[in-house]
Every structure is written in C-alpha cells, then in structure tokens.
Design a protein around this motif. Structure first.
Motif, short mmCIF file in Angstrom:
data_model
loop_
_atom_site.label_atom_id
_atom_site.label_comp_id
_atom_site.label_asym_id
_atom_site.label_seq_id
_atom_site.Cartn_x
_atom_site.Cartn_y
_atom_site.Cartn_z
N GLY A 158 0.85 -1.19 0.00
CA GLY A 158 0.00 0.00 0.00
C GLY A 158 0.88 1.24 0.00
O GLY A 158 2.02 1.21 0.49
N SER A 159 0.38 2.34 -0.59
CA SER A 159 1.22 3.54 -0.58
C SER A 159 1.32 4.11 0.83
O SER A 159 2.25 4.85 1.13
CB SER A 159 0.76 4.58 -1.60
OG SER A 159 -0.52 5.06 -1.30
N SER A 187 -4.75 1.39 -5.35
CA SER A 187 -5.98 1.30 -4.57
C SER A 187 -7.15 2.02 -5.22
O SER A 187 -8.28 1.55 -5.18
CB SER A 187 -5.78 1.89 -3.18
OG SER A 187 -4.83 1.16 -2.46
N LEU A 223 4.72 5.57 2.03
CA LEU A 223 4.83 6.89 2.66
C LEU A 223 5.49 6.79 4.03
O LEU A 223 6.35 7.61 4.38
CB LEU A 223 3.43 7.51 2.80
CG LEU A 223 2.89 8.16 1.52
CD1 LEU A 223 1.37 8.29 1.55
CD2 LEU A 223 3.51 9.56 1.34
#
Ligand code: PLP
Length: 353
Positions: A85-86, A209, A90
């Motif tokens: 997932g980003s 996503s 991050l």
C-alpha cells in the motif's frame, strides 16, 4: 492505557480511516474506492496462484512487478520502490527521506495521515496554509525545510496543482526532498514522473488502490532517482523483507497489463464526477474543482455535520472532517451512476426539510 506500553505507544494519536461497514447494505461513498472493480484478468491471475508459489517466500525485490511499473513510467527498475500500500511506502519515506533537522512542510489541509507518521517517526513538521480558495501557493513553502510533501490532486479537496508549479517548487528547493503523493493522479492530472530524470530530489508516490480498484490488495509504488529509492530499500529491508506477497504481485502485474480496462473505468468515474459536480451545484452546493475520484463540497444554507448524519440515517455514508477550515465540507467519493442518483435523491429530501 496499559503500563506495558512504551512512551511512544502511549503518546500516539493514530489515524482513523473511513468506516468499512460490516453487514448493512449501504451506499458507500466515504473512502474513495473505485466502484468498478479490477480487470477480470486480475481475478484470473489470483485464481491461478499455485501451491508451489504459496509455500515459498515471495521474490523480496518484486522484480517482475518493478520492471512492469518501470516500463509503464519510462523509468528503470532501480528507480522503482514497491510497498504494501502507498501508506507503507509513505511511512518508509518519512523515516528514510523526510526526517532531518529542518522541518518537513505540507499543506494545512491534506492527507490526515501525514501528521500521524510525523508523530510516529518524530519528524518535525510545519503545516503551510492553502489559499482561501483551497489552492496550493508554492511560494508559501519558503520556510527553511528539509522536505516538502504534497498530495496531487490534493486530498480531501480534489484540487490539482499544475505541473508548472511543481517544476517551480523543485527549482526553488534543490536541497530538499520533494514528495508528490499521486494517489488520485489518474482521474485527471498529469504525473510528475516525467520530471524525475531532471530532478534528483523528486519522489513520486502512486497506488493501485483508487484508479485500479485494488484497495483490498495493498500495493503502492514510489518513483525517483536510484539514490532516493536505495534509501527506501534500506528502511524496508530493516522492517519487512517481503512486503509484497505472491498474490499481490500477480494481481498487480495483471492489472498493469490491462490498460484498456483501467482507462475505461477511470473515464467512467470522471464522467460521473462531472455529472455529480453539476447536480450538486443545482442543489445549491459550492463545489471545489476536482481532478480526483471524489468531490469536496459545502452548502451555504445547511450544516455539513447535519447533512452527514441525515445521509447516514438514509444508508448513505460520505466523509466528514470536524477540523478547522473544512468543518462545513463533505467529501463524497464517486460511486456508480445508480449510487450517485440515490445520493442526489437523499440530498434533495434533506435540503428541503
Ligand atoms: C488513499 C490515499 C493513500 C493510501 O493509499 P493506499 O495505497 O491504499 O495505502 C495515500 N495518499 C493519499 C492522499 C490517499 O488518499
């Protein structure tokens, strides 16, 4: 509270994601999911996962998937980083590239996870106000800083920062890492990845996503020159060597291979967003111009928290942020046309009360 918690765990204020309702049949317009689902080829790829693949650890470098992302963006695999997932990408970025003596700057109204990671990794940050019209003033990022982080289009406003402004920002801060979080770029913006070749301080982060309708898969990517990517890999390999599972790698490869499905779904979302913009204006809402798969709007005659509650009673969930400057706004994700029609009917009823 437990005496077994570390000082850090005790002091955190964790991020609260939008509600994922369990049983009820709801019109769910609160977390910017894409209503159309991934390409059928993705489902086939997932179903085709074999026992021999599953019993082994996955490729720790996700080489095939990196190569596919690199080709799509016109980059080399050394310029691609992948994560679960980003959000995870991050988080690693905060730790690897944004924690320095001078503060990190990001907009006062932006992704509400940024202050949470700042706290978790003890990154000193300073919010920079958006203009009154909720656009980003790149000249306002003038305080001494070691990093600048901007979602583009911005969330939760949906407002797009033009490419020239990003170029100006990069030029003005050659000694800072400039991170552009492009979670919504496919719904109407132009990616900053084309600027990577000329800027060694630019990191662009994307996710499957939203535009690829794979929020359940948890895949995000960062693009930048090799030294930035190496910094991220150092943190990843000190945290979890295998963030990308076998199924996620297969599914995402299949998604990247079906460009036609991807374009078609994004186009449908954009068409419905334009229709939503018009209907909301006709209902008296003030609507910010959106380049994302959601709309940020307020009604001059009705309290946003009350509209939010009245919609919830009617089985429609949108997002409401009880925060300074935006507590009269609703963030409405773009669903199917049928879902939006339900929303419009409910709003007409609520506003007439
Ligand atoms: C949704 C979102 C993300 C996180 O996406 P995942 O890849 O699902 O973790 C990151 N940044 C912004 C601005 C988002 O809205």
């Amino acid at each position: 509270m437990s005496r077994f918690w570390s000082d850090l765990a005790s002091q955190l204020t964790p991020y609260v994601p939008g509600e994922q309702p369990k049983a009820e049949r709801l019109v769910k317009l609160n977390t910017n999911e894409n209503p159309y689902g991934p390409s059928p080829a993705v489902l086939e790829a997932i179903a085709g996962t074999s026992a021999s693949e599953l019993k082994r650890y996955p490729d720790p470098d996700s080489s095939a998937l990196k190569a596919a992302f690199a080709e799509r963006e016109g980059l080399t695999p050394e310029q691609v980083f992948l994560g679960n997932g980003s959000d995870e990408v991050l988080a690693h970025t905060f730790q690897a590239l944004l924690k320095h003596d001078k503060p990190l700057l990001f907009p006062d109204i932006s992704y509400s996870f940024y202050p949470v990671w700042s706290e978790l990794y003890q990154v000193n940050y300073q919010p920079v106000p958006l203009r009154d019209d909720f656009t980003i003033d790149v000249d306002a990022y003038s305080a001494p800083n070691s990093g600048i982080l901007i979602p583009n289009p911005n969330a939760p406003t949906g407002v797009l920062l033009p490419r020239e402004d990003i170029v100006r920002l990069l030029g003005a801060h050659p000694e800072s890492v400039v991170v552009i979080d492009e979670a919504y770029i496919d719904f109407g913006g132009e990616s900053a990845t084309a600027l990577i070749a000329e800027h060694n301080n630019l990191l662009v982060i994307q996710t499957v996503s939203k535009s690829r309708s794979l929020a359940g898969m948890r895949v995000g990517a960062a693009f930048g020159q090799a030294p930035l990517i190496e910094g991220l890999v150092r943190v990843k390999d000190s945290f979890n060597s295998y963030p990308m599972d076998v199924v996620a790698q297969r599914a995402t490869l299949a998604s990247l291979a079906d460009e036609a499905w991807f374009r078609q779904c994004c186009d449908k979302v954009v068409a419905t967003r334009e229709r939503t913009d018009k209907v909301l204006r006709d209902l008296g809402f003030a609507v910010l111009p959106s380049a994302a798969n959601f709309i940020f709007a307020r009604h001059p005659g009705h309290d946003a928290a009350q509209i939010f509650a009245a919609l919830r009673e009617r089985g429609i969930v949108v997002r409401y942020f009880s925060k300074p400057r935006i507590d009269q706004f609703l963030r409405i994700s773009i669903g199917t046309d049928e879902e939006m029609d339900e929303l419009f009917a409910a709003l007409a009823e609520i506003l007439a009360m």
